[in-house]
Design an enzyme around this catalytic site. Structure first.
Site, PDB file in Angstrom:
ATOM      1  N   THR A 142       0.822  -1.210   0.000  1.00  0.00           N
ATOM      2  CA  THR A 142       0.000   0.000   0.000  1.00  0.00           C
ATOM      3  C   THR A 142       0.862   1.268   0.000  1.00  0.00           C
ATOM      4  O   THR A 142       2.017   1.238   0.439  1.00  0.00           O
ATOM      5  CB  THR A 142      -0.891  -0.016   1.278  1.00  0.00           C
ATOM      6  OG1 THR A 142      -1.446   1.272   1.482  1.00  0.00           O
ATOM      7  CG2 THR A 142      -0.085  -0.340   2.528  1.00  0.00           C
ATOM      8  N   ASP A 143       0.274   2.381  -0.422  1.00  0.00           N
ATOM      9  CA  ASP A 143       0.988   3.672  -0.350  1.00  0.00           C
ATOM     10  C   ASP A 143       1.057   4.184   1.094  1.00  0.00           C
ATOM     11  O   ASP A 143       1.816   5.113   1.390  1.00  0.00           O
ATOM     12  CB  ASP A 143       0.326   4.726  -1.266  1.00  0.00           C
ATOM     13  CG  ASP A 143      -1.124   5.039  -0.910  1.00  0.00           C
ATOM     14  OD1 ASP A 143      -1.692   4.354  -0.026  1.00  0.00           O
ATOM     15  OD2 ASP A 143      -1.696   5.970  -1.508  1.00  0.00           O
ATOM     16  N   GLU A 144       0.273   3.537   1.997  1.00  0.00           N
ATOM     17  CA  GLU A 144       0.244   4.030   3.380  1.00  0.00           C
ATOM     18  C   GLU A 144       1.588   3.842   4.087  1.00  0.00           C
ATOM     19  O   GLU A 144       1.843   4.481   5.108  1.00  0.00           O
ATOM     20  CB  GLU A 144      -0.889   3.352   4.168  1.00  0.00           C
ATOM     21  CG  GLU A 144      -2.244   3.648   3.549  1.00  0.00           C
ATOM     22  CD  GLU A 144      -3.423   3.275   4.414  1.00  0.00           C
ATOM     23  OE1 GLU A 144      -3.306   3.323   5.646  1.00  0.00           O
ATOM     24  OE2 GLU A 144      -4.473   2.934   3.835  1.00  0.00           O
ATOM     25  N   TYR A 168      -1.638  -0.743  11.018  1.00  0.00           N
ATOM     26  CA  TYR A 168      -1.784  -1.383   9.701  1.00  0.00           C
ATOM     27  C   TYR A 168      -0.609  -1.043   8.794  1.00  0.00           C
ATOM     28  O   TYR A 168       0.076  -1.931   8.268  1.00  0.00           O
ATOM     29  CB  TYR A 168      -3.106  -0.960   9.039  1.00  0.00           C
ATOM     30  CG  TYR A 168      -3.157  -1.272   7.546  1.00  0.00           C
ATOM     31  CD1 TYR A 168      -3.169  -2.594   7.093  1.00  0.00           C
ATOM     32  CD2 TYR A 168      -3.190  -0.244   6.589  1.00  0.00           C
ATOM     33  CE1 TYR A 168      -3.197  -2.886   5.726  1.00  0.00           C
ATOM     34  CE2 TYR A 168      -3.218  -0.533   5.235  1.00  0.00           C
ATOM     35  CZ  TYR A 168      -3.230  -1.857   4.805  1.00  0.00           C
ATOM     36  OH  TYR A 168      -3.253  -2.138   3.449  1.00  0.00           O
ATOM     37  N   LYS A 172       2.425  -3.404   7.242  1.00  0.00           N
ATOM     38  CA  LYS A 172       2.681  -3.562   5.800  1.00  0.00           C
ATOM     39  C   LYS A 172       4.111  -3.113   5.481  1.00  0.00           C
ATOM     40  O   LYS A 172       4.793  -3.733   4.671  1.00  0.00           O
ATOM     41  CB  LYS A 172       1.670  -2.760   4.970  1.00  0.00           C
ATOM     42  CG  LYS A 172       0.261  -3.292   4.972  1.00  0.00           C
ATOM     43  CD  LYS A 172       0.094  -4.691   4.388  1.00  0.00           C
ATOM     44  CE  LYS A 172       0.345  -4.785   2.904  1.00  0.00           C
ATOM     45  NZ  LYS A 172      -0.014  -6.114   2.344  1.00  0.00           N
TER      46      LYS A 172
HETATM   47  P1  NAD Z   1      -9.339  -7.594   2.032  1.00  0.00           P
HETATM   48  O1  NAD Z   1      -9.376  -7.330   3.501  1.00  0.00           O
HETATM   49  O2  NAD Z   1     -10.553  -7.333   1.227  1.00  0.00           O
HETATM   50  O3  NAD Z   1      -8.922  -9.126   1.775  1.00  0.00           O
HETATM   51  C1  NAD Z   1      -7.891  -9.755   2.469  1.00  0.00           C
HETATM   52  C2  NAD Z   1      -8.005 -11.251   2.230  1.00  0.00           C
HETATM   53  O4  NAD Z   1      -6.932 -11.886   2.918  1.00  0.00           O
HETATM   54  C3  NAD Z   1      -9.309 -11.858   2.770  1.00  0.00           C
HETATM   55  O5  NAD Z   1      -9.900 -12.685   1.796  1.00  0.00           O
HETATM   56  C4  NAD Z   1      -8.857 -12.647   3.980  1.00  0.00           C
HETATM   57  O6  NAD Z   1      -9.656 -13.802   4.240  1.00  0.00           O
HETATM   58  C5  NAD Z   1      -7.443 -13.030   3.587  1.00  0.00           C
HETATM   59  N1  NAD Z   1      -6.614 -13.295   4.775  1.00  0.00           N
HETATM   60  C6  NAD Z   1      -6.490 -12.514   5.889  1.00  0.00           C
HETATM   61  N2  NAD Z   1      -5.668 -13.107   6.760  1.00  0.00           N
HETATM   62  C7  NAD Z   1      -5.244 -14.278   6.192  1.00  0.00           C
HETATM   63  C8  NAD Z   1      -4.385 -15.330   6.602  1.00  0.00           C
HETATM   64  N3  NAD Z   1      -3.785 -15.316   7.803  1.00  0.00           N
HETATM   65  N4  NAD Z   1      -4.166 -16.367   5.753  1.00  0.00           N
HETATM   66  C9  NAD Z   1      -4.776 -16.412   4.533  1.00  0.00           C
HETATM   67  N5  NAD Z   1      -5.631 -15.457   4.112  1.00  0.00           N
HETATM   68  C10 NAD Z   1      -5.864 -14.392   4.925  1.00  0.00           C
HETATM   69  O7  NAD Z   1      -8.088  -6.777   1.479  1.00  0.00           O
HETATM   70  P2  NAD Z   1      -7.888  -6.039   0.079  1.00  0.00           P
HETATM   71  O8  NAD Z   1      -8.444  -4.693   0.176  1.00  0.00           O
HETATM   72  O9  NAD Z   1      -8.332  -6.965  -1.007  1.00  0.00           O
HETATM   73  O10 NAD Z   1      -6.294  -5.899   0.074  1.00  0.00           O
HETATM   74  C11 NAD Z   1      -5.478  -6.952  -0.476  1.00  0.00           C
HETATM   75  C12 NAD Z   1      -4.027  -6.546  -0.366  1.00  0.00           C
HETATM   76  O11 NAD Z   1      -3.809  -5.311  -1.063  1.00  0.00           O
HETATM   77  C13 NAD Z   1      -3.572  -6.289   1.075  1.00  0.00           C
HETATM   78  O12 NAD Z   1      -2.280  -6.819   1.216  1.00  0.00           O
HETATM   79  C14 NAD Z   1      -3.574  -4.771   1.221  1.00  0.00           C
HETATM   80  O13 NAD Z   1      -2.619  -4.347   2.134  1.00  0.00           O
HETATM   81  C15 NAD Z   1      -3.225  -4.358  -0.199  1.00  0.00           C
HETATM   82  N6  NAD Z   1      -3.756  -3.027  -0.592  1.00  0.00           N
HETATM   83  C16 NAD Z   1      -5.086  -2.716  -0.422  1.00  0.00           C
HETATM   84  C17 NAD Z   1      -5.568  -1.474  -0.853  1.00  0.00           C
HETATM   85  C18 NAD Z   1      -7.028  -1.095  -0.732  1.00  0.00           C
HETATM   86  O14 NAD Z   1      -7.378   0.062  -0.995  1.00  0.00           O
HETATM   87  N7  NAD Z   1      -7.932  -2.015  -0.396  1.00  0.00           N
HETATM   88  C19 NAD Z   1      -4.696  -0.548  -1.413  1.00  0.00           C
HETATM   89  C20 NAD Z   1      -3.345  -0.910  -1.575  1.00  0.00           C
HETATM   90  C21 NAD Z   1      -2.894  -2.157  -1.163  1.00  0.00           C
END
Ligand code: NAD
Length: 367
Positions: A142-144, A168, A172
């Site tokens: 993430t950009d965070e 969080y 990350k």
């Molecule tokens: P989300 O919370 O919608 O999904 C996370 C998934 O990971 C879920 O399906 C959950 O069941 C699974 N999970 C959690 N803990 C687990 C474990 N111990 N073992 C196996 N599976 C597990 O998240 P998202 O928004 O789809 O984000 C996905 C990735 O992208 C993350 O790494 C997040 O940091 C990154 N990200 C998200 C955003 C955003 O705006 N949503 C932006 C940039 C980066």
């Protein structure tokens, strides 16, 4: 040097972690619908996941699902040996900032220890692999991790120092450092991407946009933190999936790529945009307001709330010719329409049915 996957990509074996989440499910729909690759989805199915988001691809013979925890070395190691991935795309994480403030331990466990387990299993597998060039570990971040920008002219580039401010983003950032160090120390072929805020269909309704849409439709208050002037860069989720694919296929090993939409908006602007689209598509007839924006309420700001995030995505644009397909306006309209047309997806989450539905899905259960 382009990674060696680029010229031989007819059929690769993709191991995706966190594929039942918001971005992971978009990525898997992309891989199954638009490519001919094999996909293994490893997901623990936490509260944030929804296996129904993969309904359209779950019966495809190129897709398989395993329920398991990335912190469980035995399961992960076995999956590497049995599935033999060419590509790992690691998305599994705890992702909700508010929850990380209330309970940071889960975030350290999954995001840091879980990533360590993934890296160690990947390294063990890659060390034994004959064709070492035919492997990549792509860590999705993430950009965070870069912290907050005060000056409106500054942007996060790939060389901006890390300065995370919430549990969080700190978790990350730690995982990014681990991944980078496994590349430097052990030579593991890694790539990291850092993306701005995503929005779009299938997002769990605790996050800003689906929360506001569901609250508005029920005539409930739309809680905006502080003065609502925190600035985020917004990217439509399917554009992120497209960028991730371009990076993992054509990106340079060892590099970091920032991904963003050049759509900087204050939280208040985002909520007002949603309200305007909703007013047009589903005028508020059954609730006592003229516009959904009348439901906006300013609430006490969360601790450590970053002021501004802004991504400079010129590296991925130049090197990999990636540009987002959706503008903020077109993406938001698509998103609001999707939530209006897929009320059942949301209501199954709100009434908890989505948890029981997953028990009936044809999955290989490992834990
Ligand atoms: P989300 O919370 O919608 O999904 C996370 C998934 O990971 C879920 O399906 C959950 O069941 C699974 N999970 C959690 N803990 C687990 C474990 N111990 N073992 C196996 N599976 C597990 O998240 P998202 O928004 O789809 O984000 C996905 C990735 O992208 C993350 O790494 C997040 O940091 C990154 N990200 C998200 C955003 C955003 O705006 N949503 C932006 C940039 C980066």
């Amino acid at each position: 040097m382009n990674n060696s996957l680029s010229n031989k990509i007819l059929k690769k074996r993709f191991m995706i972690t966190g594929g039942a989440g918001f971005i992971g499910s978009s990525l898997i729909r992309f891989l199954i619908e638009k490519t001919s690759h094999q996909v293994l989805n490893l997901d623990k199915l936490t509260y944030a996941s929804n296996i129904e988001s993969l309904k359209n691809v779950s019966k495809n013979s190129r897709y398989q699902f395993v329920q398991g925890d990335i912190c469980n070395k035995e399961i992960i190691s076995k999956l590497f040996t049995e599935f033999k991935p060419d590509i790992v795309m690691h998305l599994a994480a705890e992702t909700h900032v508010d929850r990380s403030i209330d309970g940071p331990a889960n975030f350290i466990q999954t995001n840091v220890i879980g990533t360590l387990v993934m890296l160690e299993c990947a390294r063990e597998y890659w060390n034994k692999k004959k064709n070492k060039n035919n492997f990549i570990f792509h860590h999705i971040s993430t950009d965070e991790v870069y912290g907050s920008l005060d000056n409106t002219k500054d942007f996060f580039t790939e060389t901006t120092s890390y300065n995370p401010s919430s549990p969080y983003s700190a978790s990350k950032a730690s995982s990014d450092h681990l991944v980078r160090s496994w590349g430097h120390t052990y030579g593991l072929p890694i790539i990291i991407t850092n993306c701005s805020n995503n929005y779009g269909p299938y997002q769990f309704p605790e996050k800003l946009i689906p929360l506001m849409i569901t609250n508005a439709l029920e005539g409930r208050p739309l809680p905006v933190y502080g003065d609502g002037k925190q600035i985020r860069d917004w990217l439509y989720v399917d554009d992120h999936a497209d960028a991730l694919f371009k990076v993992v296929i054509n990106g340079r090993v060892g590099e970091t790529y920032n991904i963003g939409g050049h759509n900087e908006k204050t939280n208040l602007e985002v909520v007002n945009t949603l309200c305007t689209i909703l007013d047009k598509l589903k005028p508020p007839k059954n609730i006592s307001v003229n516009s959904y924006s009348d439901l906006i309420e300013f609430v006490f700001d969360r601790p450590g709330h970053d002021k501004r995030y802004a991504i400079d995505a010129s590296k991925i644009q130049k090197e990999l010719k990636w540009v987002p397909q959706e503008s903020f306006e077109s993406g938001m309209e698509k998103t609001v329409k999707w939530y209006l047309d897929n009320n059942i997806w949301i209501s199954n989450i709100i009434d908890g049915t989505y948890k029981t539905n997953r028990l009936g899905s044809s999955i290989q259960k490992k834990t």
